[in-house]
Design a protein around this motif. Sequence first.
Motif, PDB file in Angstrom:
ATOM      1  N   LEU A 212     -12.407   3.777   3.806  1.00 41.23           N
ATOM      2  CA  LEU A 212     -10.997   4.083   4.064  1.00 41.23           C
ATOM      3  C   LEU A 212     -10.272   4.307   2.732  1.00 41.23           C
ATOM      4  O   LEU A 212      -9.426   5.199   2.606  1.00 41.23           O
ATOM      5  N   ASP A 213     -10.627   3.513   1.729  1.00 43.50           N
ATOM      6  CA  ASP A 213     -10.016   3.676   0.402  1.00 43.50           C
ATOM      7  C   ASP A 213     -10.347   5.055  -0.183  1.00 43.50           C
ATOM      8  O   ASP A 213      -9.504   5.692  -0.811  1.00 43.50           O
TER       9      ASP A 213
ATOM     10  N   ASP B  49       0.462   7.087   5.820  1.00 45.26           N
ATOM     11  CA  ASP B  49       0.399   8.048   4.715  1.00 45.26           C
ATOM     12  C   ASP B  49       0.014   9.434   5.231  1.00 45.26           C
ATOM     13  O   ASP B  49       0.623  10.444   4.854  1.00 45.26           O
TER      14      ASP B  49
ATOM     15  N   LYS C 261      -8.507  -5.515  -4.228  1.00 50.97           N
ATOM     16  CA  LYS C 261      -8.235  -4.090  -4.033  1.00 50.97           C
ATOM     17  C   LYS C 261      -6.802  -3.801  -3.623  1.00 50.97           C
ATOM     18  O   LYS C 261      -6.210  -2.808  -4.032  1.00 50.97           O
ATOM     19  N   TYR C 262      -6.237  -4.652  -2.762  1.00 48.26           N
ATOM     20  CA  TYR C 262      -4.946  -4.311  -2.163  1.00 48.26           C
ATOM     21  C   TYR C 262      -3.784  -5.149  -2.692  1.00 48.26           C
ATOM     22  O   TYR C 262      -2.644  -4.909  -2.331  1.00 48.26           O
TER      23      TYR C 262
ATOM     24  N   ARG D  29       0.828  -1.214   0.000  1.00 51.08           N
ATOM     25  CA  ARG D  29       0.000   0.000   0.000  1.00 51.08           C
ATOM     26  C   ARG D  29       0.860   1.260   0.000  1.00 51.08           C
ATOM     27  O   ARG D  29       0.565   2.222  -0.688  1.00 51.08           O
TER      28      ARG D  29
ATOM     29  N   ASN E 165      -2.929   3.761   5.965  1.00 51.76           N
ATOM     30  CA  ASN E 165      -3.631   5.043   5.884  1.00 51.76           C
ATOM     31  C   ASN E 165      -3.095   6.012   6.942  1.00 51.76           C
ATOM     32  O   ASN E 165      -2.851   7.188   6.661  1.00 51.76           O
TER      33      ASN E 165
ATOM     34  N   ASP F 187     -13.909   0.137   2.300  1.00 50.57           N
ATOM     35  CA  ASP F 187     -14.083   0.933   1.086  1.00 50.57           C
ATOM     36  C   ASP F 187     -14.043   2.428   1.395  1.00 50.57           C
ATOM     37  O   ASP F 187     -13.502   3.216   0.626  1.00 50.57           O
TER      38      ASP F 187
ATOM     39  N   VAL G 201     -10.964   7.758   1.513  1.00 53.15           N
ATOM     40  CA  VAL G 201     -10.160   8.726   2.268  1.00 53.15           C
ATOM     41  C   VAL G 201      -8.722   8.765   1.750  1.00 53.15           C
ATOM     42  O   VAL G 201      -8.146   9.828   1.518  1.00 53.15           O
ATOM     43  N   MET G 202      -8.146   7.571   1.522  1.00 54.48           N
ATOM     44  CA  MET G 202      -6.757   7.496   1.039  1.00 54.48           C
ATOM     45  C   MET G 202      -6.623   8.090  -0.356  1.00 54.48           C
ATOM     46  O   MET G 202      -5.658   8.767  -0.669  1.00 54.48           O
ATOM     47  N   GLU G 203      -7.619   7.834  -1.179  1.00 50.55           N
ATOM     48  CA  GLU G 203      -7.570   8.314  -2.560  1.00 50.55           C
ATOM     49  C   GLU G 203      -7.710   9.841  -2.614  1.00 50.55           C
ATOM     50  O   GLU G 203      -7.037  10.508  -3.402  1.00 50.55           O
TER      51      GLU G 203
ATOM     52  N   LYS H 180     -12.476  -9.644  -2.143  1.00 56.38           N
ATOM     53  CA  LYS H 180     -12.475  -8.210  -2.393  1.00 56.38           C
ATOM     54  C   LYS H 180     -11.172  -7.572  -1.905  1.00 56.38           C
ATOM     55  O   LYS H 180     -10.595  -6.709  -2.571  1.00 56.38           O
TER      56      LYS H 180
END
Lengths: 471, 83
Positions: free
Chosen positions: B44-45, A464, A79-80, A31, A461, B42, B47-49, A75
């Motif tokens: 969280l994704d 980052d 996604k990851y 990530r 997250n 999702d 937010v990250m994006e 999923k």
Amino acid sequence: MPVSFAKAALANRYDVIIIGSGLGGLTSANRLAYCGYKVLLLEYHTQLGGLATWFKRKGHIFDVSLHGFPYGMVKTCKKYWNKEIMNSIVQLKNIVFDNPQFHLETTFDRLDFTEKLNKQFKIPESTINAFFSRVAGMNFYDDQSMTTRELFEEFFPGRSDVHRLLMEPISYANGSTLNDPAITYGIVFSNFMNKGVFTFEGGTDKLIGMMTDELEKNGVTICTSAKVDRIVVDNGVVRGVEVQGKLIECGSVVSNSGITNTIYNLAGIDSFSDDFMAKADKIRVNNSSCQVYMGIKKEEKIDDIGDLLFTSTAEEFDSSELCDFTTKSKTFSVYYPKTRPGHDRYTIVASMNSNFEDWNSLSEETYAIEKQNLIDRALIDLDRYLPGAKDKMDWIEAATPKTFNRYTLHTQGTSFGTKFEGLDISRNIFKEVSGLFHVGSVGIIMSGWLGAINYGVIVSNDVDAYMRTIT
Amino acid sequence: MTRDAIKDLVLEIIEDIDEDADFDTLESDKPLRDQLDLDSMDFLDIVMELRKRHKLQIPEEDYPELATLDSCVNYLEPLLKDA
């Protein structure tokens, strides 16, 4: 290809250094590389994967922790990681329970469980639906004063057989007991009940290989045989890590070594406030495991007896009995040729929950004897389902909590991280030491393959967000 | 960024997360989670994006602001006024 630390030509500084390559560490690495950071992944072992591991003996490949995960993994991998990894996920359709209270075969999903609870256990459908609604609505931030035992007593009072059906698999999945918060049970159980139990076709070695390829494609530097001696902290801020006397600087450290290891052995207690340490001192690690690995000769076959068997000869379910030194309860994960198409071998792995101290306190001589006794008990139990299977085997060996401790360095060889209180410590460690993050099995819910990967994303997250404040 | 552009941005991010998402029947004042099969990961994704694309830092306590398409736009509008 990952290189060993001794042969690696490393930079003096990285944006992020990940300590440990369990599924959480691997996922954080991926990530954060995706976010554009220069990432270094350091693994103490020669092989990546942490407890998501495997080993080879006499033509057999034994999977250590590939026993089945929830559908959510599809999923999550898409996604990851990537679609190729996602496409290798397949269902395990035959989950077997066998104990003195009941015998049943199930796909381990809500539909089938509802039918079994109704027809075989004579529970009214309204009660079953109310139970499923309750657990499906549970969140990790909800009130945690209710225990799983109280939850079961509310819906199925006095029904120890039902409690066993609902609890036993989850105890093996994450080491939780009837005394843990009901929310930890509800979240994990609901994940499984969504669509059943799934596995990775091709085995753990294939998965970790594919993840390694993806990481290298994304520019992550990977080093094995690289045991981090300490995390260097200057005035409350992470400066880097020290490996074999060499300092490697970085903006953030993501520790995928256990939370207790991270605090006590890597950063050191002086890096944290008294308040934080008072909470950290209360962290309880989960139990460890014993396993017996059995390989069937190349020319031999065994019958299909199910993919995952929850077996016990204990009269009633009891969380502490599951961890007993001579527990009568164990799972059998059976790997047929379908597990690794083309490899075409049969292996069986018996798993038991176990306490580190029970094994660590033994003399060398007694340890060897008890390890053999462990193997003998597994063979006797397996014989009920596969009569004569022992004669078809050409490899049998056992692992104990000491084995798990040696390969993973986990405190007390824990197989499932920490109890619930570990989650809060793990999530907030960066508020104590700027730039220090933890990922790994904590809080029961962030455990197992799916929990570890998703937690890797959650922590990435945080990393980052922090990195953008310092650059 | 205009309200319409913000709306497109959010939908574009959701489409990256779930390519099968059906936007035709989406009601902008109803929770996205119920209509599009999105889970907490999702969000969280998203937010990250948003951080990756627009350097937006959305604190955890503000995540509920992303519940519906309308609330997303309302929340993001002042943050993206210069974008």
